[in-house]
Design an enzyme around this catalytic site. Structure first.
Site, PDB file in Angstrom:
ATOM      1  N   SER A 254       0.815  -0.972  -0.134  1.00 36.78           N
ATOM      2  CA  SER A 254      -0.032   0.254   0.063  1.00 36.78           C
ATOM      3  C   SER A 254       0.879   1.212  -0.022  1.00 36.78           C
ATOM      4  CB  SER A 254      -0.883  -0.063   1.229  1.00 36.78           C
ATOM      5  OG  SER A 254      -0.238   0.410   2.301  1.00 36.78           O
ATOM      6  N   LYS A 255       0.211   2.384   0.034  1.00 36.93           N
ATOM      7  CA  LYS A 255       0.972   3.689  -0.041  1.00 36.93           C
ATOM      8  C   LYS A 255       2.059   3.787   1.242  1.00 36.93           C
ATOM      9  CE  LYS A 255      -2.178   6.093  -2.907  1.00 36.93           C
ATOM     10  NZ  LYS A 255      -3.780   6.135  -2.713  1.00 36.93           N
ATOM     11  N   ARG A 256       1.689   3.002   2.090  1.00 39.67           N
ATOM     12  CA  ARG A 256       2.425   3.064   3.161  1.00 39.67           C
ATOM     13  C   ARG A 256       4.164   2.709   2.863  1.00 39.67           C
ATOM     14  NH1 ARG A 256       2.184  -0.009   7.160  1.00 39.67           N
ATOM     15  NH2 ARG A 256       0.753  -1.497   5.849  1.00 39.67           N
TER      16      ARG A 256
END
Ligand code: GLU
Ligand code: ZN
Length: 494
Positions: A254-256
């Protein structure tokens, strides 16, 4: 059997690594099997639909060199390939299910459904979801609702007994009790829009899809889809749900973790060959050893058998490494063509590029090739050539472990060595040896001598090889910068 597979994205966001991996696996499988790869746009969710997402889909596939045999733009015998252009079809098929007793009209208002839900929650009832109120309406009851002008939805009659199994090539048999399958989901909404399940199943059948390769998060929909195929009396395709793509920490990517949109990778300057190669290895391997594959090779070599059951890890560092490898395979001319947009955007050069500038840029390219992880790295690496240095932070002159006094002395003495060496046309390797010897005399590491020169020339601790920088700048400009840096250092240190 002639293999027919599809990539069926919903244009609601930018194409991300996971989606593109699904597209690639389908595409390669089709090519390797001599089958057909179909692109279908699943745009039934009008609220989340965006034009930008659709443009991004086409741009991403074009960038990767993925073409489709049937689909939007190219057409084909099973079109249209955009779901919003197929609404009449979904309605027709949903009504056919009603006529066959496999589905039914539901007249429940949103208010009633809310009330049912609230009641179930309050009673902590085991039964959650739709209460199948309209499943067995009598003709008079239906007529009454119709008279009130209520436009019904169509719901699937999910069997309340027994179980449903679907076979997945990777995961084996997956069985679910029918009473655990969503109770009579909506197939066709009252506005005539199909739900994902209806449109997806109808299209896969009508488009002759033989294998469904899609993300694992669709596994829970599997039993429901099988029930739908059975309701229609159709043979379901083979399923192959792809293992999840996760970050190095074991969490779903994910964007994390960093960028996940392919467009971001492209803008940073990842080469499509590198991204395609690396993404193909996330959850697939050829023989567990070989790592380099061109698109053409994967079009021949890809097999379902080599898809891993375990989640695939997307390792940004590994992608960087692949990218570096692909960058170094380029000729200077090819690489310059790829770097030019970044140099133009930074305002370092303007078009048209004259012959002299081009020569210089080729030199720059050759020198930078070894040091580029991504194409955009060329901007910080070449800034010194196009802008005069500004030494905001003079501590940079001092290599690790030495003070500014040492840096100043080293730069002063190096300046003498360089001046003499360059003036007499001494070989670069000889000048380098002299600078190393200087470090020895001063009792410091070579870095303590090279760092201040580097920072004087580029105002950065990371740069092209020192003598490449001097060559690119020219001797005069180089020595001039060293003089200026020295003047600043001396005024600071004294
Ligand atoms: N439109 C769905 C998606 O965006 C397709 C799922 C499937 O392949 O069946 O993931
Ligand atoms: Zn109802």
């Amino acid at each position: 059997m002639d293999v027919r597979v599809r990539y069926a994205p919903s244009p609601t966001g930018l194409q991300h690594i996971g989606g593109v991996r699904t597209a690639l696996f389908n595409y390669f499988f089709a090519r390797a099997q001599g089958g057909k790869f179909i692109l279908r746009i699943e745009d039934t969710d009008q609220e989340r639909y965006s034009d930008e997402a659709l443009d991004d889909l086409y741009e991403t596939l074009a960038w990767l060199g993925i073409t489709w045999d049937e689909g939007p733009i190219v057409g084909g015998p099973n079109g249209p390939y955009v779901q919003s252009e197929r609404f009449a079809l979904y309605k027709e098929y949903a009504e056919k299910l009603v006529a066959d007793g496999k589905a039914y009209y539901c007249y429940c208002t949103p208010e009633r459904l809310d009330a049912v839900r609230a009641e179930q929650q309050a009673a902590k009832s085991e039964q959650q979801g739709y209460d199948r109120h309209c499943r067995n309406l009598r003709a008079e009851e239906r007529a009454e609702y119709e008279k009130q002008g209520i436009v019904p939805v169509i719901r699937l009659k999910v069997p309340t007994e027994g179980k449903t199994t679907f076979h997945d090539i990777l995961m084996g048999d997956i069985t679910r009790k029918n009473r655990d399958v969503s109770p009579d989901p909506v197939l066709l909404k009252s506005d005539g829009f199909p739900t994902y399940h209806l449109a997806n199943v109808i299209d896969d059948h009508l488009m002759g899809i033989t294998h469904i390769m899609r993300a694992q998060e669709w596994i829970p929909s599997g039993p429901l889809h099988i029930i739908l195929y059975e309701a229609f009396g159709w043979e379901p395709p083979a399923y192959c749900h792809l293992p999840m793509v996760m970050g190095k920490d074991g969490q779903k990517l994910s964007k994390r973790h960093g960028s996940t949109a392919v467009r971001d990778f492209r803008e940073q300057g990842y080469l499509s060959e590198a991204l395609l190669n690396y993404v193909s290895l996330v959850g697939w391997s050829y023989d567990g050893e070989r790592e380099f594959f061109t698109r053409e090779e994967l079009e021949e070599l890809f097999t379902l058998e080599k898809i891993n059951k375990a989640p695939g890890v997307f390792d940004y560092k590994k992608l960087d490494w692949f990218n570096g490898q692909y960058i170094r395979q380029k000729s200077d001319e090819e690489l310059l063509a790829l770097l030019l947009p970044y140099l133009l955007k930074a305002g370092f050069v303007t078009e048209p590029i004259d012959g002299e500038t081009r020569e210089k840029l080729l030199l720059l390219t050759a020198s930078a090739k070894e040091r580029l992880k991504v194409l955009s790295d060329i901007v910080p690496l070449s800034r010194f050539l196009f802008e005069e240095p500004v030494w905001d932070d003079i501590s940079l002159f001092a290599a690790k472990g030495v003070g500014l006094d040492v840096a100043t002395e080293a730069l002063e003495r190096a300046d003498e060595v360089l001046k003499a060496g360059l003036a007499s046309g001494t070989e670069i390797t000889v000048i380098e040896d002299q600078l190393s010897a200087l470090a020895g005399e001063m009792g410091v590491k070579v870095g303590a001598v090279f760092m201040p020169i580097r920072v004087a020339l580029t105002a950065s601790t990371v740069s092209l090889p020192l003598f490449d920088s001097i060559r690119l700048l020219g001797e005069e400009r180089s020595l001039g910068r060293i003089e200026r840096a020295l003047a600043i250092l001396k005024s600071e240190v004294r």
